[in-house]
Design an enzyme around this catalytic site. Structure first.
Site, short mmCIF file in Angstrom:
data_model
loop_
_atom_site.label_atom_id
_atom_site.label_comp_id
_atom_site.label_asym_id
_atom_site.label_seq_id
_atom_site.Cartn_x
_atom_site.Cartn_y
_atom_site.Cartn_z
CE LYS A 152 -4.32 1.46 0.06
NZ LYS A 152 -5.40 0.89 -0.76
CB SER A 226 -3.90 -0.82 -3.73
OG SER A 226 -3.68 -1.23 -2.38
#
Length: 367
Positions: A152, A226
């Protein structure tokens, strides 16, 4: 060697802590939590308030339960749960006293990364370093034992782009979405190349900024990346198997060959060394738009859809749900082509509950 466990909890609203509280009441030790992954509602874009609110709720609930024993926890939550995807979290705990040889987990966090570095060389290098740190934390130095690397990163926002402008610097892209020139595509692919280089899937010299979201023959088979505007640093979670055999849980991976590939989950079972009788505990995957505008020889209009990213997540979620029988799946995606998996496919990783584990531990029931 340590042993990891994974408990899947269905979420209600982003402010509802009851699933986690009930899990703690059933016996899960909050001090043993090392990572939380999952899906939230919301848009899934960089400035998604639902994802940010869910992370805040989870942090507060764990802190209330853990008290002074509050552990350091890695969070990789993906926003947007279209179609068949159920908002949920998978809580990963680690028992350093257990030595069953099954699922192993390691985490790492980088220092703060400048918005001007996102999608560029500084970003790649930070991911390489963080993956190595997470490998050491998991005692998974052999890359062949690693089956999923969740990353992330921060994403660009209107505020961070404006700050770059004030400093006379330029962002990787002014398109903050997931389109062909979207900043999130560059950010997620920079992270994927960092994973690939750290694990030896590509040569370190190939992990260069000029290859990000460009040379699609360079990719990672295990990276699921992501980005979120609520972050200023990079979070990494590495999942693998501590040994070739044993353990109550084992993980394997594969890559879909195209958006219609229903066989990736079974190939992941083989990769895990799991038996046919072993049940699926949790599944994770990506779904991005393929490089070609055809699937198995037939033309598709997916690339021209206004909501192409949303369609990708819904399709990928349906694919995983159909092959696992559970709508609580981690499915991130929507990028226009990606270096997460081959150009027309994407990574899939599956955690299996073994039918005859070498050792068993009690866990609270999943909601």
């Amino acid at each position: 060697m340590s042993t990891a466990d994974l408990t899947v909890l269905t979420l209600g609203s982003p402010e509802d802590p009851s699933p986690l509280r009930e899990c703690f009441d059933a016996g899960l030790d909050p001090a043993q939590i090392v990572a939380v992954i999952g899906k939230t509602g919301g848009t899934g874009l960089g400035d998604d308030p639902v994802r940010a609110a869910t992370v805040t709720m989870i942090e507060r609930t764990i802190a209330d339960a853990a008290g002074r024993e509050m552990p350091e926890i890695a969070y990789v939550l993906s926003g947007g749960s279209p179609g068949l995807i159920t908002p949920h979290i998978a809580v990963i705990t680690r028992d350093r006293e257990a030595t069953s040889g099954g699922l192993a987990v390691g985490t790492a966090r980088s220092g703060a990364i400048s918005p001007g570095d996102l999608g560029r060389q500084g970003h790649i290098d930070a991911v390489i370093a963080a993956v190595g740190q997470a490998q050491r934390d998991a005692d998974l130095m052999d890359p062949r034992r690693i089956h999923a690397v969740m990353v992330k990163s921060p994403s660009l926002t209107t505020e961070s782009v404006a700050e770059l402008d004030r400093r006379g610097l330029s962002p990787i892209s002014r398109d903050l979405g997931l389109g062909p020139a979207g900043a999130m595509c560059f950010i997620n692919d920079a992270a994927a190349l960092g994973v690939a280089a750290a694990l030896g899937e590509i040569d370190r010299s190939a992990a260069s900024a000029s290859n990000v979201h460009n040379e699609f023959d360079l990719f990672s088979e295990v990276a699921m990346t992501s980005a979120g505007g609520e972050r200023t640093d990079i979070e990494v979670i590495v999942l693998g198997n501590a040994s070739d055999h044993g353990g109550a849980l084992r993980i394997g991976h594969s890559c879909t060959r195209d958006p219609l590939d229903l066989g990736a989950v079974e190939r992941a079972r083989v990769s895990a060394g799991a038996d046919i009788d072993d049940s699926i505990r949790y599944a994770m995957g990506k779904m991005t738009l393929p490089r070609t505008r055809t699937v198995r020889g037939n033309p598709i209009g997916w690339h021209d859809e206004a909501e192409a990213a949303l369609i990708a997540k819904a399709m990928g979620g349906a694919l995983l749900a159909a092959t696992t029988g559970d709508t609580r799946v981690f499915l991130s995606g929507g990028e226009h082509v990606s270096q997460q998996g081959p150009a027309d496919g994407n990574p899939v990783a599956v955690v299996f509950s073994t039918a005859h584990p070498a050792s068993t531990r009690r866990r609270p029931p999943a909601r």
